[in-house]
Design a protein around this motif. Structure first.
Motif, PDB file in Angstrom:
ATOM      1  N   LYS A   1       0.868  -1.179   0.000  1.00 27.24           N
ATOM      2  CA  LYS A   1       0.000   0.000   0.000  1.00 27.24           C
ATOM      3  C   LYS A   1       0.897   1.218   0.000  1.00 27.24           C
ATOM      4  O   LYS A   1       2.032   1.179   0.480  1.00 27.24           O
ATOM      5  N   GLU A   2       0.365   2.309  -0.580  1.00 30.56           N
ATOM      6  CA  GLU A   2       1.162   3.520  -0.716  1.00 30.56           C
ATOM      7  C   GLU A   2       0.239   4.723  -0.780  1.00 30.56           C
ATOM      8  O   GLU A   2      -0.797   4.701  -1.439  1.00 30.56           O
ATOM      9  N   ASP A   3       0.624   5.768  -0.069  1.00 26.32           N
ATOM     10  CA  ASP A   3      -0.115   7.032  -0.143  1.00 26.32           C
ATOM     11  C   ASP A   3       0.490   7.830  -1.279  1.00 26.32           C
ATOM     12  O   ASP A   3       1.638   8.241  -1.233  1.00 26.32           O
ATOM     13  N   GLU A   4      -0.275   8.028  -2.339  1.00 32.16           N
ATOM     14  CA  GLU A   4       0.205   8.771  -3.507  1.00 32.16           C
ATOM     15  C   GLU A   4      -0.639  10.025  -3.671  1.00 32.16           C
ATOM     16  O   GLU A   4      -1.809   9.947  -4.024  1.00 32.16           O
ATOM     17  N   ASP A   5      -0.052  11.149  -3.387  1.00 33.83           N
ATOM     18  CA  ASP A   5      -0.743  12.433  -3.476  1.00 33.83           C
ATOM     19  C   ASP A   5      -2.025  12.460  -2.646  1.00 33.83           C
ATOM     20  O   ASP A   5      -3.058  12.953  -3.088  1.00 33.83           O
ATOM     21  N   GLY A   6      -1.965  11.890  -1.453  1.00 34.70           N
ATOM     22  CA  GLY A   6      -3.119  11.885  -0.560  1.00 34.70           C
ATOM     23  C   GLY A   6      -4.140  10.802  -0.874  1.00 34.70           C
ATOM     24  O   GLY A   6      -5.192  10.744  -0.243  1.00 34.70           O
ATOM     25  N   VAL A   7      -3.854   9.938  -1.828  1.00 35.05           N
ATOM     26  CA  VAL A   7      -4.770   8.857  -2.197  1.00 35.05           C
ATOM     27  C   VAL A   7      -4.092   7.525  -1.867  1.00 35.05           C
ATOM     28  O   VAL A   7      -2.954   7.289  -2.281  1.00 35.05           O
ATOM     29  N   MET A   8      -4.778   6.664  -1.122  1.00 37.68           N
ATOM     30  CA  MET A   8      -4.214   5.371  -0.766  1.00 37.68           C
ATOM     31  C   MET A   8      -4.376   4.414  -1.949  1.00 37.68           C
ATOM     32  O   MET A   8      -5.486   4.183  -2.422  1.00 37.68           O
ATOM     33  N   LEU A   9      -3.252   3.896  -2.438  1.00 38.91           N
ATOM     34  CA  LEU A   9      -3.263   2.938  -3.539  1.00 38.91           C
ATOM     35  C   LEU A   9      -2.653   1.625  -3.090  1.00 38.91           C
ATOM     36  O   LEU A   9      -1.812   1.598  -2.189  1.00 38.91           O
ATOM     37  N   PHE A  10      -3.069   0.555  -3.728  1.00 41.87           N
ATOM     38  CA  PHE A  10      -2.577  -0.777  -3.416  1.00 41.87           C
ATOM     39  C   PHE A  10      -2.009  -1.388  -4.688  1.00 41.87           C
ATOM     40  O   PHE A  10      -2.511  -1.130  -5.785  1.00 41.87           O
ATOM     41  N   GLU A  11      -0.949  -2.187  -4.534  1.00 41.37           N
ATOM     42  CA  GLU A  11      -0.365  -2.869  -5.679  1.00 41.37           C
ATOM     43  C   GLU A  11      -0.222  -4.346  -5.346  1.00 41.37           C
ATOM     44  O   GLU A  11       0.250  -4.708  -4.269  1.00 41.37           O
ATOM     45  N   ALA A  12      -0.647  -5.176  -6.280  1.00 36.67           N
ATOM     46  CA  ALA A  12      -0.523  -6.623  -6.132  1.00 36.67           C
ATOM     47  C   ALA A  12       0.450  -7.119  -7.189  1.00 36.67           C
ATOM     48  O   ALA A  12       0.288  -6.815  -8.367  1.00 36.67           O
ATOM     49  N   GLU A  13       1.452  -7.861  -6.764  1.00 35.26           N
ATOM     50  CA  GLU A  13       2.381  -8.495  -7.690  1.00 35.26           C
ATOM     51  C   GLU A  13       2.056  -9.974  -7.692  1.00 35.26           C
ATOM     52  O   GLU A  13       1.931 -10.597  -6.640  1.00 35.26           O
ATOM     53  N   TYR A  14       1.906 -10.535  -8.897  1.00 39.49           N
ATOM     54  CA  TYR A  14       1.506 -11.932  -9.011  1.00 39.49           C
ATOM     55  C   TYR A  14       2.070 -12.526 -10.280  1.00 39.49           C
ATOM     56  O   TYR A  14       2.698 -11.835 -11.088  1.00 39.49           O
ATOM     57  N   GLU A  15       1.869 -13.826 -10.443  1.00 34.36           N
ATOM     58  CA  GLU A  15       2.336 -14.520 -11.629  1.00 34.36           C
ATOM     59  C   GLU A  15       1.144 -15.162 -12.307  1.00 34.36           C
ATOM     60  O   GLU A  15       0.315 -15.791 -11.652  1.00 34.36           O
ATOM     61  N   ALA A  16       1.058 -14.987 -13.633  1.00 33.61           N
ATOM     62  CA  ALA A  16      -0.019 -15.601 -14.416  1.00 33.61           C
ATOM     63  C   ALA A  16       0.614 -16.330 -15.592  1.00 33.61           C
ATOM     64  O   ALA A  16       1.299 -15.707 -16.406  1.00 33.61           O
ATOM     65  N   GLU A  17       0.431 -17.616 -15.635  1.00 35.61           N
ATOM     66  CA  GLU A  17       0.985 -18.457 -16.703  1.00 35.61           C
ATOM     67  C   GLU A  17       2.489 -18.254 -16.841  1.00 35.61           C
ATOM     68  O   GLU A  17       3.024 -18.151 -17.942  1.00 35.61           O
ATOM     69  N   GLY A  18       3.174 -18.160 -15.714  1.00 32.57           N
ATOM     70  CA  GLY A  18       4.622 -17.994 -15.705  1.00 32.57           C
ATOM     71  C   GLY A  18       5.106 -16.595 -16.021  1.00 32.57           C
ATOM     72  O   GLY A  18       6.304 -16.373 -16.163  1.00 32.57           O
ATOM     73  N   ILE A  19       4.206 -15.642 -16.121  1.00 30.25           N
ATOM     74  CA  ILE A  19       4.560 -14.263 -16.468  1.00 30.25           C
ATOM     75  C   ILE A  19       4.376 -13.366 -15.251  1.00 30.25           C
ATOM     76  O   ILE A  19       3.340 -13.410 -14.591  1.00 30.25           O
ATOM     77  N   ALA A  20       5.383 -12.545 -14.966  1.00 32.06           N
ATOM     78  CA  ALA A  20       5.307 -11.595 -13.848  1.00 32.06           C
ATOM     79  C   ALA A  20       4.311 -10.491 -14.193  1.00 32.06           C
ATOM     80  O   ALA A  20       4.370  -9.912 -15.270  1.00 32.06           O
ATOM     81  N   CYS A  21       3.388 -10.229 -13.279  1.00 32.96           N
ATOM     82  CA  CYS A  21       2.348  -9.214 -13.480  1.00 32.96           C
ATOM     83  C   CYS A  21       2.205  -8.377 -12.214  1.00 32.96           C
ATOM     84  O   CYS A  21       2.604  -8.794 -11.134  1.00 32.96           O
ATOM     85  N   SER A  22       1.606  -7.205 -12.375  1.00 30.30           N
ATOM     86  CA  SER A  22       1.247  -6.398 -11.209  1.00 30.30           C
ATOM     87  C   SER A  22       0.017  -5.580 -11.559  1.00 30.30           C
ATOM     88  O   SER A  22      -0.249  -5.300 -12.721  1.00 30.30           O
ATOM     89  N   ALA A  23      -0.733  -5.231 -10.520  1.00 29.19           N
ATOM     90  CA  ALA A  23      -1.934  -4.408 -10.699  1.00 29.19           C
ATOM     91  C   ALA A  23      -1.946  -3.347  -9.623  1.00 29.19           C
ATOM     92  O   ALA A  23      -1.622  -3.623  -8.460  1.00 29.19           O
ATOM     93  N   LYS A  24      -2.314  -2.136 -10.013  1.00 31.31           N
ATOM     94  CA  LYS A  24      -2.447  -1.022  -9.067  1.00 31.31           C
ATOM     95  C   LYS A  24      -3.936  -0.766  -8.902  1.00 31.31           C
ATOM     96  O   LYS A  24      -4.670  -0.671  -9.890  1.00 31.31           O
ATOM     97  N   LEU A  25      -4.388  -0.653  -7.641  1.00 26.31           N
ATOM     98  CA  LEU A  25      -5.809  -0.501  -7.348  1.00 26.31           C
ATOM     99  C   LEU A  25      -6.074   0.630  -6.357  1.00 26.31           C
ATOM    100  O   LEU A  25      -5.208   0.970  -5.559  1.00 26.31           O
TER     101      LEU A  25
END
Length: 199
Positions: A78-102
């Motif tokens: 989790k990270e406070d970015e310009d006063g907005v709390m954002l979350f990032e998930a790092e995961y693997e899909a079919e052997g590929i490194a992925c991430s999502a910011k929410l």
């Protein structure tokens, strides 16, 4: 007397050489044992704080689990970015490194997926070869950024405004284009024509 000085100088040289040889002949101190690669649960340099999935808000957990099964999840921050709390998930899909910011509500702002150089679209490879002849691709990612384009009327003019689900408005570019109908380098921007067609 001159002889004593020469003898003294030679003796000093021999002693200095001996000290140097002795210092270099000493065995190296053993290296410190390797520390395990453990991430401390403290804030990182870029203000991201690693958290457990269970510590994320319900909307974030639900959105992450729609993207990937929990067993493929590598890390959540989790990270406070310009006063907005954002979350990032790092995961693997079919052997590929992925991430999502929410957002805190679980709205997906961005998805990144690693791409092998030989899997890049032909147009991308062609453009890179033209712009950077002989270069080697070190890494590549496919990035999907999600935002809302909202038409607003202000001062009698309608302007397209890019608004991310986090509430961040990216309007500097649009204001600049709205003033003179041109993007960078004084060229007419294709996006302006496309946006006018959509209206």
């Amino acid at each position: 007397m001159k002889r004593n000085l020469i003898t003294l100088g030679l003796t000093g040289l021999v002693l200095a050489g001996g000290v140097f040889a002795y210092a270099n002949a000493q065995p190296a101190k053993p290296a410190a044992p390797a520390q395990p690669n453990v991430q401390p649960p403290v804030k990182e340099a870029d203000d991201e704080t690693p958290i457990k999935l269970t510590e994320a808000p319900e909307g974030v957990r639900a959105a992450i689990l729609k993207l990937t099964p929990e067993k493929a999840l590598k890390r959540v921050t989790k990270e406070d970015e310009d006063g907005v709390m954002l979350f990032e998930a790092e995961y693997e899909a079919e052997g590929i490194a992925c991430s999502a910011k929410l957002t805190e509500r679980g709205e997906v702002l961005e998805i990144e997926k690693a791409v092998k150089a030989d899997k890049l679209p032909a147009a991308v490879t062609k453009a890179l070869n033209k712009e950077y002849p002989g270069a080697t691709i070190k890494s590549a990612e496919s990035i999907q950024v999600f935002y809302f384009e909202v038409a607003v009327t202000s001062g009698g003019k309608t302007h397209p405004v890019k608004v991310y689900a986090s509430g961040i408005i990216e309007d500097d570019e649009h204001e600049e284009k709205a003033k003179d109908g041109k993007g960078e380098k004084g060229e007419k921007d294709d996006d302006d024509d496309n946006n006018k067609k959509k209206k």
